[in-house]
Design an enzyme around this catalytic site. Structure first.
Site, PDB file in Angstrom:
ATOM      1  N   ARG A 148       0.815  -1.237   0.000  1.00 31.61           N
ATOM      2  CA  ARG A 148       0.000   0.000   0.000  1.00 31.61           C
ATOM      3  C   ARG A 148       0.840   1.276   0.000  1.00 31.61           C
ATOM      4  O   ARG A 148       0.394   2.339   0.422  1.00 31.61           O
ATOM      5  CB  ARG A 148      -0.971   0.018   1.174  1.00 31.61           C
ATOM      6  N   LYS A 161       3.159  11.354 -11.680  1.00 31.96           N
ATOM      7  CA  LYS A 161       2.329  10.466 -12.510  1.00 31.96           C
ATOM      8  C   LYS A 161       3.085   9.155 -12.661  1.00 31.96           C
ATOM      9  O   LYS A 161       4.233   9.137 -13.121  1.00 31.96           O
ATOM     10  CB  LYS A 161       2.097  11.072 -13.891  1.00 31.96           C
ATOM     11  N   GLU A 199      10.219  18.715 -25.125  1.00 31.64           N
ATOM     12  CA  GLU A 199       9.450  19.060 -23.916  1.00 31.64           C
ATOM     13  C   GLU A 199      10.012  20.326 -23.272  1.00 31.64           C
ATOM     14  O   GLU A 199       9.270  21.135 -22.712  1.00 31.64           O
ATOM     15  CB  GLU A 199       9.462  17.887 -22.909  1.00 31.64           C
ATOM     16  N   LYS A 231       7.612  22.897 -14.356  1.00 31.75           N
ATOM     17  CA  LYS A 231       6.738  21.730 -14.125  1.00 31.75           C
ATOM     18  C   LYS A 231       6.272  21.708 -12.675  1.00 31.75           C
ATOM     19  O   LYS A 231       5.088  21.453 -12.389  1.00 31.75           O
ATOM     20  CB  LYS A 231       7.475  20.433 -14.486  1.00 31.75           C
ATOM     21  N   GLU A 242      -4.305  16.962 -12.134  1.00 36.72           N
ATOM     22  CA  GLU A 242      -4.783  17.332 -13.467  1.00 36.72           C
ATOM     23  C   GLU A 242      -6.301  17.440 -13.539  1.00 36.72           C
ATOM     24  O   GLU A 242      -6.945  16.849 -14.411  1.00 36.72           O
ATOM     25  CB  GLU A 242      -4.266  16.347 -14.527  1.00 36.72           C
ATOM     26  N   ARG A 257      -3.162  21.526 -15.068  1.00 33.26           N
ATOM     27  CA  ARG A 257      -1.978  20.725 -15.416  1.00 33.26           C
ATOM     28  C   ARG A 257      -1.993  20.311 -16.887  1.00 33.26           C
ATOM     29  O   ARG A 257      -0.956  20.038 -17.472  1.00 33.26           O
ATOM     30  CB  ARG A 257      -1.892  19.503 -14.486  1.00 33.26           C
ATOM     31  N   ASN A 262       0.051  19.462 -21.890  1.00 35.69           N
ATOM     32  CA  ASN A 262      -0.252  18.655 -23.078  1.00 35.69           C
ATOM     33  C   ASN A 262      -0.175  19.462 -24.369  1.00 35.69           C
ATOM     34  O   ASN A 262      -0.623  18.994 -25.424  1.00 35.69           O
ATOM     35  CB  ASN A 262      -1.652  18.035 -22.955  1.00 35.69           C
ATOM     36  N   HIS A 293       0.441  17.843 -27.680  1.00 32.86           N
ATOM     37  CA  HIS A 293       0.321  16.399 -27.479  1.00 32.86           C
ATOM     38  C   HIS A 293      -0.864  15.777 -28.210  1.00 32.86           C
ATOM     39  O   HIS A 293      -0.811  14.609 -28.579  1.00 32.86           O
ATOM     40  CB  HIS A 293       0.241  16.060 -25.985  1.00 32.86           C
ATOM     41  N   HIS A 327       0.037  12.817 -30.340  1.00 30.82           N
ATOM     42  CA  HIS A 327      -0.454  11.447 -30.114  1.00 30.82           C
ATOM     43  C   HIS A 327      -1.044  10.869 -31.398  1.00 30.82           C
ATOM     44  O   HIS A 327      -0.905   9.676 -31.679  1.00 30.82           O
ATOM     45  CB  HIS A 327      -1.507  11.420 -29.000  1.00 30.82           C
ATOM     46  N   HIS A 361       8.310   9.911 -28.742  1.00 35.97           N
ATOM     47  CA  HIS A 361       7.216  10.748 -28.262  1.00 35.97           C
ATOM     48  C   HIS A 361       7.533  12.241 -28.447  1.00 35.97           C
ATOM     49  O   HIS A 361       6.719  13.007 -28.965  1.00 35.97           O
ATOM     50  CB  HIS A 361       6.955  10.401 -26.794  1.00 35.97           C
TER      51      HIS A 361
HETATM   52  P1  NAD Z   1      12.832   5.463 -22.118  1.00 31.89           P
HETATM   53  O1  NAD Z   1      12.682   5.367 -20.658  1.00 31.89           O
HETATM   54  O2  NAD Z   1      12.293   4.371 -22.955  1.00 31.89           O
HETATM   55  O3  NAD Z   1      14.379   5.654 -22.450  1.00 31.89           O
HETATM   56  C1  NAD Z   1      14.774   5.766 -23.792  1.00 31.89           C
HETATM   57  C2  NAD Z   1      15.981   4.890 -24.108  1.00 31.89           C
HETATM   58  O4  NAD Z   1      17.145   5.499 -23.559  1.00 31.89           O
HETATM   59  C3  NAD Z   1      15.928   3.495 -23.511  1.00 31.89           C
HETATM   60  O5  NAD Z   1      16.397   2.599 -24.469  1.00 31.89           O
HETATM   61  C4  NAD Z   1      16.905   3.564 -22.337  1.00 31.89           C
HETATM   62  O6  NAD Z   1      17.539   2.347 -22.054  1.00 31.89           O
HETATM   63  C5  NAD Z   1      17.909   4.546 -22.849  1.00 31.89           C
HETATM   64  N1  NAD Z   1      18.612   5.300 -21.808  1.00 31.89           N
HETATM   65  C6  NAD Z   1      18.094   5.895 -20.733  1.00 31.89           C
HETATM   66  N2  NAD Z   1      19.022   6.624 -20.114  1.00 31.89           N
HETATM   67  C7  NAD Z   1      20.156   6.467 -20.799  1.00 31.89           C
HETATM   68  C8  NAD Z   1      21.460   6.993 -20.665  1.00 31.89           C
HETATM   69  N3  NAD Z   1      21.763   7.887 -19.747  1.00 31.89           N
HETATM   70  N4  NAD Z   1      22.409   6.599 -21.549  1.00 31.89           N
HETATM   71  C9  NAD Z   1      22.094   5.744 -22.548  1.00 31.89           C
HETATM   72  N5  NAD Z   1      20.871   5.228 -22.758  1.00 31.89           N
HETATM   73  C10 NAD Z   1      19.917   5.603 -21.880  1.00 31.89           C
HETATM   74  O7  NAD Z   1      12.187   6.820 -22.687  1.00 31.89           O
HETATM   75  P2  NAD Z   1      11.884   8.235 -22.056  1.00 31.89           P
HETATM   76  O8  NAD Z   1      11.709   9.123 -23.216  1.00 31.89           O
HETATM   77  O9  NAD Z   1      12.838   8.606 -20.989  1.00 31.89           O
HETATM   78  O10 NAD Z   1      10.482   8.025 -21.322  1.00 31.89           O
HETATM   79  C11 NAD Z   1       9.312   7.740 -22.050  1.00 31.89           C
HETATM   80  C12 NAD Z   1       8.259   7.294 -21.071  1.00 31.89           C
HETATM   81  O11 NAD Z   1       7.993   8.353 -20.146  1.00 31.89           O
HETATM   82  C13 NAD Z   1       6.929   6.926 -21.693  1.00 31.89           C
HETATM   83  O12 NAD Z   1       6.518   5.681 -21.193  1.00 31.89           O
HETATM   84  C14 NAD Z   1       5.974   8.017 -21.228  1.00 31.89           C
HETATM   85  O13 NAD Z   1       4.670   7.548 -21.053  1.00 31.89           O
HETATM   86  C15 NAD Z   1       6.594   8.408 -19.933  1.00 31.89           C
HETATM   87  N6  NAD Z   1       6.285   9.792 -19.508  1.00 31.89           N
HETATM   88  C16 NAD Z   1       5.816   9.968 -18.262  1.00 31.89           C
HETATM   89  C17 NAD Z   1       5.552  11.233 -17.817  1.00 31.89           C
HETATM   90  C18 NAD Z   1       5.103  11.434 -16.397  1.00 31.89           C
HETATM   91  O14 NAD Z   1       4.726  12.558 -16.040  1.00 31.89           O
HETATM   92  N7  NAD Z   1       5.148  10.433 -15.566  1.00 31.89           N
HETATM   93  C19 NAD Z   1       5.770  12.355 -18.629  1.00 31.89           C
HETATM   94  C20 NAD Z   1       6.266  12.131 -19.920  1.00 31.89           C
HETATM   95  C21 NAD Z   1       6.519  10.845 -20.353  1.00 31.89           C
HETATM   96  N1  GLY Z   2       3.783  15.072 -18.755  1.00 32.09           N
HETATM   97  C1  GLY Z   2       2.552  15.674 -18.383  1.00 32.09           C
HETATM   98  C2  GLY Z   2       2.304  15.712 -16.918  1.00 32.09           C
HETATM   99  O1  GLY Z   2       3.118  15.331 -16.117  1.00 32.09           O
HETATM  100  O2  GLY Z   2       1.261  16.118 -16.530  1.00 32.09           O
END
Ligand code: NAD
Ligand code: GLY
Length: 368
Positions: free
Chosen positions: A125, A147, A189, A231, A241, A245, A249, A252, A256, A269
């Site tokens: 939990r 998130k 971003e 942020k 949100e 918030r 987007n 986006h 998307h 993305h």
């Molecule tokens: P990712 O986590 O897939 O990383 C991209 C690639 O980079 C992977 O292959 C990883 O192994 C590699 N990598 C990471 N750090 C590295 C480093 N320092 N050196 C070499 N390689 C490295 O992609 P991302 O763009 O970081 O994240 C995308 C995800 O984030 C999506 O799932 C999306 O939904 C999520 N997201 C969440 C939020 C949120 O608010 N929680 C906001 C935006 C995106």
């Molecule tokens: N990436 C959008 C949010 O965190 O709300």
């Protein structure tokens, strides 16, 4: 440079937390976690790629600081952001006897951060977790704001929770190993923050372009810090949100649509968001919210960081349908985030989106 450490706070009352930003942060992570009283039993959750680069440094600094540490390695990539991987994390925690006073460390990009955050939210939990983001996107966006989620076969991020980390430790030195395409995707971003909230920051990004592209630590720290500040400000106003918030987007909804029409994985993305931002800016211009020059400036800044800006050639009807599927549609009317000049934004219903989008895409996006 090694000693410069910036600190911000995400002000969420009794769940407020610090974000540290510096160059070489990983080397001193154990000390930093000790200073903030992080649980003594810690699991580092990471992927094989990231473990290869940074697993040993992080493990060693934690062991040196007296933590009891184990490492859980999960597969890399969006296609593994699912229940199967989540279960692997939970299985490892149960097998290793993690109790409510233990903590998780998410070492990786947004995929790792979102999954570890969700595992922390539901294990017993809720246990403590810290974000140690290693992609630019994770450093400026996903590690801040709480998130957390996994994907469902029927859609991205459908299963999740708002669950804030205890702290965020950002080491911009980790960006040195990040593929250039991932770095550019994160810059989309960053540029978004300038367009929607801060004209001065937008102009500063253009000035710092070379420093950022060369990964000058000073430029990176300044840029990541301002992005996290923006942020954090947004999250402080509307953590869950309910409305505000959603300004994050910007770009986006169309982005998307690009991702889904091209097939997930074709565009990063951030690349799709770059295209979406130019379309949103052009729609804003047609609604007289910004000038031709503003659209051209946004486009030029994105291009200067090697981001795509031209929408791929799909039928307008397909774009409209994909945009209607996005979460922002209420009673058939799409509410978009549009930019007012550069540095300000608003929500606006766009009733005749098909007409406006047709004009926008047929005319090609203004180049100034
Ligand atoms: P990712 O986590 O897939 O990383 C991209 C690639 O980079 C992977 O292959 C990883 O192994 C590699 N990598 C990471 N750090 C590295 C480093 N320092 N050196 C070499 N390689 C490295 O992609 P991302 O763009 O970081 O994240 C995308 C995800 O984030 C999506 O799932 C999306 O939904 C999520 N997201 C969440 C939020 C949120 O608010 N929680 C906001 C935006 C995106
Ligand atoms: N990436 C959008 C949010 O965190 O709300």
């Amino acid at each position: 440079m090694a000693n410069r450490l910036e600190r911000l706070t995400v002000g969420l009352g009794d769940r407020a937390y610090p974000i540290w930003i510096g160059h070489g942060v990983l080397d001193r992570l154990g000390e930093a976690l000790q200073a903030v009283d992080f649980p003594r039993q810690v699991a580092i959750v990471t992927s094989p790629t990231i473990a290869g680069y940074y697993g040993e440094i992080v493990l060693q600094t934690l062991v040196d600081a007296g933590f009891s540490v184990s490492t859980i390695v999960i597969p890399d990539g969006e296609e593994h952001k699912n229940f199967v991987t989540l279960q692997k994390i939970l299985d490892a925690l149960i097998n290793q006897g993690f109790d409510r006073s233990s903590g998780l460390l998410a070492l990786g990009g947004g995929v790792i951060g979102d999954m570890v955050g969700f595992a922390a939210a539901i294990y017993l939990r809720g246990i403590a977790f810290a974000q140690v983001p290693t992609t630019l996107l994770a450093q400026v966006d996903s590690s801040v704001g709480g998130k957390t989620a996994v994907n469902h076969p029927l859609g991205k991020n459908l299963i999740g929770a708002f669950y804030q980390p205890r702290h965020v430790h950002i080491d911009v030195a980790t960006l040195a190993t990040l593929p250039t395409r991932e770095f550019a995707a994160g810059m989309a971003e960053v540029i978004k923050y300038g367009v929607i909230c801060d004209q001065e920051f937008f102009l500063d990004l253009a000035e710092q372009r070379e420093g950022l592209r060369q990964q000058d630590p000073e430029s990176l720290i300044r840029t990541v810090k301002r992005s996290c500040q923006i942020k954090a400000n947004v999250v402080e106003i509307d953590e869950k949100e309910s409305s505000f918030r959603a300004i994050l987007n910007f770009g986006h909804t169309f982005g998307h649509a690009v991702e889904s029409l091209a097939g997930y994985g074709t565009y990063r993305h951030g690349e799709a968001v770059a295209i979406g931002m130019v379309v949103a800016a052009e729609l804003s211009r047609r609604l007289e919210l910004c000038s031709l020059q503003d659209v051209a400036d946004i486009r030029e800044l994105l291009v200067s960081f090697d981001l795509p800006v031209d929408p791929p050639a799909y039928a307008i009807a397909d774009y409209i349908e994909a945009m209607q599927r996005d979460k922002k549609v209420k009673e058939g009317v799409l509410r978009l985030v549009l930019n007012r000049g550069i540095g300000d934004c608003l929500f606006q219903e766009v009733p005749q989106l098909d007409l406006l989008l047709t004009e926008t895409l047929k005319a090609g996006i203004s180049r100034g």
